[in-house]
Write an enzyme that holds these catalytic residues in place. Structure first.
Site, PDB file in Angstrom:
ATOM      1  CD  GLU A  46      -2.682  -1.100   2.616  1.00 31.77           C
ATOM      2  OE1 GLU A  46      -2.580  -0.124   3.388  1.00 31.77           O
ATOM      3  OE2 GLU A  46      -3.401  -2.085   2.848  1.00 31.77           O
ATOM      4  CE  LYS A  70       5.293   5.154   6.731  1.00 27.72           C
ATOM      5  NZ  LYS A  70       5.080   6.502   7.156  1.00 27.72           N
ATOM      6  NE  ARG A  87       1.078   7.311  16.046  1.00 24.53           N
ATOM      7  CZ  ARG A  87       2.040   6.712  15.388  1.00 24.53           C
ATOM      8  NH1 ARG A  87       2.399   7.158  14.206  1.00 24.53           N
ATOM      9  NH2 ARG A  87       2.657   5.674  15.888  1.00 24.53           N
ATOM     10  CD  GLU A 146      -1.220   9.014   7.576  1.00 26.42           C
ATOM     11  OE1 GLU A 146      -1.549   8.016   8.263  1.00 26.42           O
ATOM     12  OE2 GLU A 146      -0.179   9.651   7.768  1.00 26.42           O
ATOM     13  NE  ARG A 178       6.686   0.410  16.585  1.00 22.78           N
ATOM     14  CZ  ARG A 178       6.259   1.507  15.948  1.00 22.78           C
ATOM     15  NH1 ARG A 178       6.191   1.520  14.646  1.00 22.78           N
ATOM     16  NH2 ARG A 178       5.913   2.579  16.618  1.00 22.78           N
TER      17      ARG A 178
HETATM   18  P1  AMP Z   1       5.827   6.061  10.651  1.00 23.37           P
HETATM   19  O1  AMP Z   1       5.004   7.234  11.111  1.00 23.37           O
HETATM   20  O2  AMP Z   1       6.928   6.414   9.746  1.00 23.37           O
HETATM   21  O3  AMP Z   1       6.202   5.149  11.774  1.00 23.37           O
HETATM   22  O4  AMP Z   1       4.872   5.166   9.727  1.00 23.37           O
HETATM   23  C1  AMP Z   1       3.681   4.624  10.163  1.00 23.37           C
HETATM   24  C2  AMP Z   1       2.556   5.540   9.801  1.00 23.37           C
HETATM   25  O5  AMP Z   1       2.351   5.594   8.405  1.00 23.37           O
HETATM   26  C3  AMP Z   1       1.210   5.070  10.304  1.00 23.37           C
HETATM   27  O6  AMP Z   1       1.014   5.369  11.653  1.00 23.37           O
HETATM   28  C4  AMP Z   1       0.256   5.837   9.423  1.00 23.37           C
HETATM   29  O7  AMP Z   1       0.005   7.109  10.004  1.00 23.37           O
HETATM   30  C5  AMP Z   1       1.045   6.065   8.157  1.00 23.37           C
HETATM   31  N1  AMP Z   1       0.491   5.384   6.986  1.00 23.37           N
HETATM   32  C6  AMP Z   1       0.356   5.978   5.791  1.00 23.37           C
HETATM   33  N2  AMP Z   1      -0.147   5.132   4.886  1.00 23.37           N
HETATM   34  C7  AMP Z   1      -0.357   3.953   5.528  1.00 23.37           C
HETATM   35  C8  AMP Z   1      -0.865   2.683   5.119  1.00 23.37           C
HETATM   36  N3  AMP Z   1      -1.245   2.441   3.873  1.00 23.37           N
HETATM   37  N4  AMP Z   1      -0.944   1.707   6.064  1.00 23.37           N
HETATM   38  C9  AMP Z   1      -0.540   1.935   7.337  1.00 23.37           C
HETATM   39  N5  AMP Z   1      -0.049   3.110   7.762  1.00 23.37           N
HETATM   40  C10 AMP Z   1       0.046   4.115   6.881  1.00 23.37           C
END
Ligand code: AMP
Length: 582
Positions: free
Chosen positions: A250, A252, A272, A300, A440
């Site tokens: 997917e 991000k 969150r 998101e 996680r």
């Molecule tokens: P990070 O903030 O770098 O730890 O990445 C995780 C975050 O990516 C999640 O908490 C979401 O806010 C975001 N995110 C964006 N797109 C997705 C997706 N397709 N699936 C899960 N998380 C996503």
């Protein structure tokens, strides 16, 4: 409250997990069900249950003023006490013990065995927390907090301050409390864990465990769950090794994580950390109100114009505004990218009729009972996605982009395409996995662009927290202002907890102590001679620091003993990185 505080002290005093669990189990077992949920919520360090949108929000200045007033202490006494322990709760405790010694009140010290005057109950304390947080004026907040502290013995007051400052730290992770609940009421730990994930509310779980009704735990509308988290992956090969092919990749999206809860026209968005965001994104709530289904989605919030995702920096301009005005809503249109369904009402009839027609002909559905949604936590992702795809969405509420590459090389190509679409990278998921709130695991792996780092000069230091409380481990760092006429002066860019080894921190502490230029409370201005490499997730414009920029999630990666301040990065390098993000 006193008994809770004594229990918390006993838990903090031992590092043995079995002992912590035993102490807690005995305490929980003896509690009246009316206060059991409050005790549990306090034990995980929160003043309110996770479903309560209020956050503690009591800052240092208010705590200092309230403690000094309750302790009848001189101005500055709190800072001095804090400097000794780096712990706001301890500082409050010390000042209040001194107050009681002056009063000759022996019962409020830690002396055991004496009958104690009955102080405020847990329910009284939680009600006082609510009154403090709800106060609009800072002075009212201080009045209410100091009057609460006035009524408490020093030990209870210490924990009240710790709870309000969000720094409980009694060595108790959620998992331990779950074990204690299982032990206290003789229930299987797995059942307690499952209930905790499904409800997101440890207080409710304790009540259900007590009543032997854990099987009834399930997500409910308007009670947000912690979002499922992703683990970082180094590269495409690692992901293929872990998850096999075909992959479930997917995009991000770079925005803010949000859970969308909907029952008819009642729509709420949660962050969150479980705070309500609805007021900040009225257009998303409005768009969701028009849709013919009920349930809980995960996704998101992004800046989005005509289905085109805009850089996070655009969204940034809207954040922090509790109720954005028309100009902001027009300047930064938002969208919601849904990528998961956590619960959905059964029997939702996705309508083919155009939205406008339906809005006229269909009255909004009558409110259904809170539990009319079915949890999808144990449903595999592939099926959850199918349910999500079957829902009617809208131009503002869209589906996340999904691809199924078959090899590491294809995954790299999909990553490049996601980046070209303006997204941060990919989250690659196991299609057979369930939704595990707050965990996680390795079912979701995130692949992001390589992190940028900057070499910065340490200009100020502070003592750290927790196990780092005796050492100078929090660094304020700066870059050189290379604009004409600025002579390379150092401008601050941020503050980060040190990621250095304990030995390095100890050595640097000695160095910073010997090279302190000035002490300002807990802060020491130091000779700008040390260069550190700082990693971060994102760079953005900000008025918080002299440079005019701030880093998101900065962390000190290593000492650059090979570099001197003139070789540190410059403001123009920072500006160039920020422009890339724009
Ligand atoms: P990070 O903030 O770098 O730890 O990445 C995780 C975050 O990516 C999640 O908490 C979401 O806010 C975001 N995110 C964006 N797109 C997705 C997706 N397709 N699936 C899960 N998380 C996503």
């Amino acid at each position: 409250m006193r008994r809770w505080a004594e229990t918390a002290s006993r838990v903090a005093a031992t590092s043995r997990i079995s002992e912590k669990v035993a102490v807690l189990a005995a305490y929980l077992q003896a509690l009246d069900p009316a206060v059991l949920p409050i005790a549990c919520v306090f034990l995980i360090g929160r003043p309110f249950p996770a479903s309560d949108p209020r956050s503690a929000g009591v800052g240092w200045a208010a705590i200092r003023a309230a403690v000094e007033r309750a302790a009848r202490a001189q101005p500055g006494a709190f800072d001095e006490a804090y400097n000794r322990s780096s712990d706001v709760g301890r500082a409050a405790y010390e000042l209040l013990v001194e107050r009681d010694l002056r009063r000759g009140d022996r019962a409020s010290g830690a002396s055991a065995g004496e009958p104690l005057p009955s102080g405020p109950s847990l329910a009284d304390v939680q009600a006082a927390f609510a009154a403090i947080v709800d106060a609009r004026r800072p002075s009212t907040r201080i009045d209410r907090l100091s009057s609460l502290l006035d009524r408490l013995d020093p030990l209870s007051a210490m924990y009240v301050v710790k709870l309000l400052s969000g720094e409980l730290r009694i060595g108790l992770r959620d998992g331990l409390l779950e074990s204690a609940i299982a032990r206290a009421f003789g229930r299987p730990l797995s059942a307690v864990r499952h209930a905790a994930m499904a409800t997101g509310d440890v207080g409710q779980v304790a009540l259900l465990a007590r009543a032997d009704r854990l099987a009834e735990a399930r997500p409910a509308l308007f009670r947000p769950l912690l979002p499922m988290l992703a683990s970082p992956a180094r590269d495409a090969q690692e992901i293929v090794r872990r998850l096999g092919t075909p992959l479930w990749a997917e995009d991000k999206y770079d925005g803010i994580r949000a859970q969308l809860h909907k029952r008819g026209t009642d729509v709420r968005l949660y962050s969150r950390d479980l705070h309500e965001l609805t007021g900040q994104f009225p257009e998303i709530a409005e768009a969701a109100r028009q849709l013919p289904w009920d349930g809980i989605l995960d996704g998101e919030l992004v800046a989005m114009d005509d289905r085109r995702i805009l850089p996070f920096a655009r969204l940034q301009r809207r954040l922090g505004r509790r109720a954005p005005g028309t100009a902001t809503l027009e300047a930064v249109p938002a969208g919601y990218v849904a990528f998961d369904a956590i619960a959905l009402a059964d029997g939702v009839a996705p309508s083919d009729a155009p939205l406008a027609d339906r809005a006229h002909t269909t009255p909004s559905p009558a409110p259904l009972p809170a539990d009319h949604v079915t949890a999808l936590l144990d449903t595999p992702l592939a099926e959850r996605r199918a349910r999500l795809e079957a829902l009617q969405l809208s131009p503002r509420i869209v589906l996340g982009h999904l691809e199924h590459p078959n090899s590491a090389a294809e995954l790299d190509a999909v990553f490049a395409a996601a980046r070209a679409r303006g997204n941060e990278g990919l989250v690659v998921k196991d299609p057979a996995s369930g939704y595990t709130p707050g965990r996680r695991g390795l079912s979701w792996l995130k692949l992001k662009k390589a992190l940028a780092t900057l070499d910065c000069v340490v200009v100020g230091v502070e003592v750290g927290h927790g196990k780092r409380h005796g050492v100078l481990s929090d660094y304020t760092f700066a870059v050189r202002d290379d604009r004409p006429g600025h002579d390379g002066e150092l401008v601050t860019l941020g503050k980060a907890y040190s990621g250095l080894t304990d030995a390095e921190i100890a050595e640097m502490t000695r160095w910073f102590e010997a090279h302190t230029l000035k002490r300002i409370g807990r802060y020491r201005l130091v000779e700008p001679a040390v260069v550190v490499e700082v990693a971060f997730d994102r760079i953005q414009r900000s008025t918080r620091h002299a440079s005019g920029f701030a880093l998101r999630f900065p962390r000190i990666v290593r000492l650059r003993t090979d570099k001197r301040p003139p070789e540190a990065d410059t403001l123009s390098a920072v500006a160039a990185l920020a422009a890339l993000a724009d």
